[in-house]
Design a protein around this motif. Structure first.
Motif, PDB file in Angstrom:
ATOM      1  N   UNK A  29       0.787  -1.231   0.025  1.00 39.55           N
ATOM      2  CA  UNK A  29       0.004  -0.015  -0.092  1.00 39.55           C
ATOM      3  C   UNK A  29       0.907   1.148   0.007  1.00 39.55           C
ATOM      4  N   UNK A  30       2.125   1.109   0.497  1.00 37.63           N
ATOM      5  CA  UNK A  30       2.919   2.356   0.361  1.00 37.63           C
ATOM      6  C   UNK A  30       3.421   2.528  -0.926  1.00 37.63           C
ATOM      7  N   UNK A  31       3.720   1.339  -1.397  1.00 42.46           N
ATOM      8  CA  UNK A  31       4.246   1.489  -2.948  1.00 42.46           C
ATOM      9  C   UNK A  31       3.136   2.243  -3.938  1.00 42.46           C
ATOM     10  N   UNK A  32       1.936   1.782  -3.401  1.00 43.10           N
ATOM     11  CA  UNK A  32       1.034   2.340  -4.364  1.00 43.10           C
ATOM     12  C   UNK A  32       0.784   3.749  -4.077  1.00 43.10           C
ATOM     13  N   UNK A  33       1.105   4.285  -2.931  1.00 41.88           N
ATOM     14  CA  UNK A  33       0.881   5.595  -2.254  1.00 41.88           C
ATOM     15  C   UNK A  33       1.998   6.473  -3.274  1.00 41.88           C
ATOM     16  N   UNK A  34       3.186   5.985  -3.590  1.00 42.95           N
ATOM     17  CA  UNK A  34       4.211   6.647  -3.993  1.00 42.95           C
ATOM     18  C   UNK A  34       4.511   6.163  -5.264  1.00 42.95           C
ATOM     19  N   UNK A  35       3.389   5.304  -5.865  1.00 40.52           N
ATOM     20  CA  UNK A  35       3.461   5.114  -7.312  1.00 40.52           C
ATOM     21  C   UNK A  35       4.561   4.436  -7.847  1.00 40.52           C
ATOM     22  N   UNK A  36       4.909   3.227  -7.047  1.00 37.25           N
ATOM     23  CA  UNK A  36       5.960   2.144  -7.511  1.00 37.25           C
ATOM     24  C   UNK A  36       5.409   0.975  -7.560  1.00 37.25           C
ATOM     25  N   UNK A  37       4.186   0.774  -7.598  1.00 35.43           N
ATOM     26  CA  UNK A  37       3.732  -0.584  -7.433  1.00 35.43           C
ATOM     27  C   UNK A  37       3.558  -1.379  -8.475  1.00 35.43           C
ATOM     28  N   UNK A  38       3.671  -0.650  -9.690  1.00 34.48           N
ATOM     29  CA  UNK A  38       3.857  -1.431 -10.954  1.00 34.48           C
ATOM     30  C   UNK A  38       5.326  -2.017 -11.155  1.00 34.48           C
ATOM     31  N   UNK A  39       6.180  -1.276 -10.511  1.00 33.13           N
ATOM     32  CA  UNK A  39       7.809  -1.849 -10.485  1.00 33.13           C
ATOM     33  C   UNK A  39       8.224  -2.232  -9.081  1.00 33.13           C
ATOM     34  N   UNK A  40       7.568  -3.051  -8.403  1.00 30.90           N
ATOM     35  CA  UNK A  40       8.029  -3.117  -7.007  1.00 30.90           C
ATOM     36  C   UNK A  40       9.446  -3.665  -7.024  1.00 30.90           C
ATOM     37  N   UNK A  41       9.872  -4.514  -8.037  1.00 32.14           N
ATOM     38  CA  UNK A  41      11.365  -4.774  -7.859  1.00 32.14           C
ATOM     39  C   UNK A  41      12.528  -3.830  -8.051  1.00 32.14           C
ATOM     40  N   UNK A  42      11.609  -2.636  -8.456  1.00 31.24           N
ATOM     41  CA  UNK A  42      12.607  -1.239  -8.564  1.00 31.24           C
ATOM     42  C   UNK A  42      12.697  -0.601  -7.469  1.00 31.24           C
ATOM     43  N   UNK A  43      12.235  -0.973  -6.234  1.00 32.11           N
ATOM     44  CA  UNK A  43      12.295  -0.370  -4.933  1.00 32.11           C
ATOM     45  C   UNK A  43      13.726  -0.302  -4.519  1.00 32.11           C
ATOM     46  N   UNK A  44      13.949   0.978  -3.756  1.00 36.89           N
ATOM     47  CA  UNK A  44      15.330   0.967  -3.287  1.00 36.89           C
ATOM     48  C   UNK A  44      15.391   1.410  -2.096  1.00 36.89           C
ATOM     49  N   UNK A  45      16.701   1.162  -1.375  1.00 33.08           N
ATOM     50  CA  UNK A  45      16.715   1.880   0.162  1.00 33.08           C
ATOM     51  C   UNK A  45      16.224   2.984   0.340  1.00 33.08           C
ATOM     52  N   UNK A  46      15.900   3.826  -0.565  1.00 32.26           N
ATOM     53  CA  UNK A  46      15.435   5.106  -0.442  1.00 32.26           C
ATOM     54  C   UNK A  46      13.790   4.981  -0.034  1.00 32.26           C
ATOM     55  N   UNK A  47      13.270   4.245  -0.837  1.00 30.79           N
ATOM     56  CA  UNK A  47      11.657   4.038  -0.409  1.00 30.79           C
ATOM     57  C   UNK A  47      11.783   3.104   0.955  1.00 30.79           C
ATOM     58  N   UNK A  48      12.501   2.261   1.105  1.00 26.12           N
ATOM     59  CA  UNK A  48      12.393   1.828   2.599  1.00 26.12           C
ATOM     60  C   UNK A  48      12.713   2.674   3.721  1.00 26.12           C
ATOM     61  N   UNK A  49      13.641   3.631   3.426  1.00 22.98           N
ATOM     62  CA  UNK A  49      13.750   4.904   4.527  1.00 22.98           C
ATOM     63  C   UNK A  49      12.452   5.524   4.624  1.00 22.98           C
ATOM     64  N   UNK A  50      12.091   5.952   3.552  1.00 23.22           N
ATOM     65  CA  UNK A  50      10.607   6.719   3.667  1.00 23.22           C
ATOM     66  C   UNK A  50       9.415   5.936   4.146  1.00 23.22           C
ATOM     67  N   UNK A  51       9.412   4.497   3.757  1.00 23.36           N
ATOM     68  CA  UNK A  51       8.636   3.671   4.713  1.00 23.36           C
ATOM     69  C   UNK A  51       8.590   3.375   5.933  1.00 23.36           C
ATOM     70  N   UNK A  52       9.840   3.388   6.563  1.00 30.30           N
ATOM     71  CA  UNK A  52      10.186   3.396   8.052  1.00 30.30           C
ATOM     72  C   UNK A  52       9.607   4.804   8.782  1.00 30.30           C
ATOM     73  N   UNK A  53      10.195   5.825   7.846  1.00 28.94           N
ATOM     74  CA  UNK A  53       9.669   7.287   8.712  1.00 28.94           C
ATOM     75  C   UNK A  53       8.195   7.251   8.557  1.00 28.94           C
ATOM     76  N   UNK A  54       7.449   6.800   7.580  1.00 27.96           N
ATOM     77  CA  UNK A  54       6.095   6.933   7.616  1.00 27.96           C
ATOM     78  C   UNK A  54       5.298   6.121   8.665  1.00 27.96           C
ATOM     79  N   UNK A  55       5.839   5.017   9.013  1.00 32.02           N
ATOM     80  CA  UNK A  55       5.542   4.092   9.954  1.00 32.02           C
ATOM     81  C   UNK A  55       5.603   4.601  11.249  1.00 32.02           C
TER      82      UNK A  55
END
Length: 376
Positions: A29-55
């Protein structure tokens, strides 16, 4: 689905599968919010960092709004001195989520269908990993995940004897008294007790059999005579229980109406939590079933007849270091002993000191300036 199917095939319990599925759904759901859900395998540590901050900055979704408990959220209970859970995610939740994500991407990297680099990295360390490893012990990853928040130091939660009597006295049925008595004498977890059947009670040897959390291994635990007394009273209330029938049951109506009949249903964890919630409302406390486990462990630790290895076996810990947290002194007891020490010091300061034989009081007053024998 392929990852969860593989996760189930590795022998993980249904509760773990459910927990992993919820964490992955939150990530998706976080990837959908940041518009990365189509290319989930393109997620980087930057998205993980933002995800942790969001949680860490978000509140947990609730099906129903808080009512009576809204005034206690995040505050410390005056009776138990325990903090009530807040509406924010705990650090343990964030760490578990990061572990799930790293395992998820590791699976796809191994199959060759995921990214080349895991987006949940580990921290770099100057020394070589496992440099001082004991070859007789299994290897473990020493570096923690980069975005894992630090955990506060765990302290065992022990119930004082008077608080335990208050909680036990607030139970309104022999069933609830039997469960609490078994929990305080065997240190079994709530789910382990609720999973018992009629054949899991050895009346002659005063033992109960539980399935351990995680390993699902069967283990016989000794229980106190008082616990078996309450268990017998509960048994008399509901009648004979078959060897394969659930030990703990509750009565529920099949349907609404004056002609509805009561039927037995297994007591589940939510129903047991409701029992404790009603007791806590009457006492103004926030005790949990796990507090009974901690209390039992601390009582056993303080018994000189039991070794630390004995306590580890009863608690079902895989590693002795997990049991060692119960060796810490309780702050309330340390404070009580120090206050007693200070009170004894004041008494000693006011006591009259008698000179030894052969010494004159007047000469000692001249030598020490009148301090000896006057409580200074």
């Amino acid at each position: 689905m392929r990852y969860l199917r593989d996760f189930v095939a590795r022998g993980n319990r249904p509760g773990s599968v459910r927990s992993y599925a919820y964490d992955l759904r939150r990530w998706w759901r976080f990837l959908v919010a940041v518009e990365v859900e189509v290319e989930w395998d393109k997620a980087t540590s930057r998205e993980v960092c933002d995800f942790v901050l969001w949680i860490q900055s978000s509140s947990k979704p609730r099906r129903f709004a808080r009512t009576a408990s809204a005034r206690t959220v995040g505050k410390t209970n005056a009776v138990t001195r325990k903090r009530h859970l807040s509406d924010r995610y705990e650090p343990t939740t964030v760490r578990h989520s990061n572990s799930v994500l790293r395992s998820f991407y590791e699976f796809w990297i191994e199959t060759g269908e995921g990214p080349l680099v895991n987006p949940v990295p580990r921290d770099r360390e100057g020394r070589r990993p496992n440099a001082h490893h004991n070859p007789l012990e299994p290897y473990r990853a020493e570096r923690r995940l980069r975005y894992n928040p630090k955990l506060p130091k765990r302290k065992p939660r022990s119930m004082p004897d008077e608080r335990w009597r208050d909680l036990f006295g607030s139970m309104r049925s022999n069933r609830d008294r039997a469960i609490l008595a078994l929990a305080i004498s065997t240190a079994a977890r709530a789910n382990e007790l609720l999973g018992m059947a009629g054949a899991d009670v050895d009346w002659g040897n005063q033992l109960i059999r539980v399935r351990r959390k995680g390993s699902d291994a069967e283990q016989w635990l000794p229980a106190s005579p008082e616990a078996f007394i309450w268990l017998r009273l509960y048994w008399n209330d509901i009648g004979e229980i078959g060897p394969n029938a659930p030990l703990w049951v509750t009565l529920r109506r099949r349907r609404r109406g004056p002609d509805s009949e009561l039927e037995r249903r297994p007591l589940n964890y939510e129903a047991l939590r409701a029992v404790l919630r009603r007791a806590n409302e009457r006492l103004g406390s926030n005790w949990t079933m796990h507090d009974a486990r901690h209390t039992c462990a601390i009582r056993m630790i303080r018994d000189e007849r039991l070794s630390l290895r004995d306590v580890q076996t009863i608690l079902g810990h895989a590693h002795l270091t997990t049991t060692q947290i119960y060796l810490e002194e309780d702050e309330a007891e340390v404070i009580a002993r120090v206050l007693e020490h200070l009170a004894d010091g004041r008494e000693r300061a006011t006591q009259q000191i008698t000179p030894a034989q052969g010494y004159q009081q007047a000469d000692l007053d001249v030598l020490f300036g009148g301090s000896l024998g006057h409580g200074h």
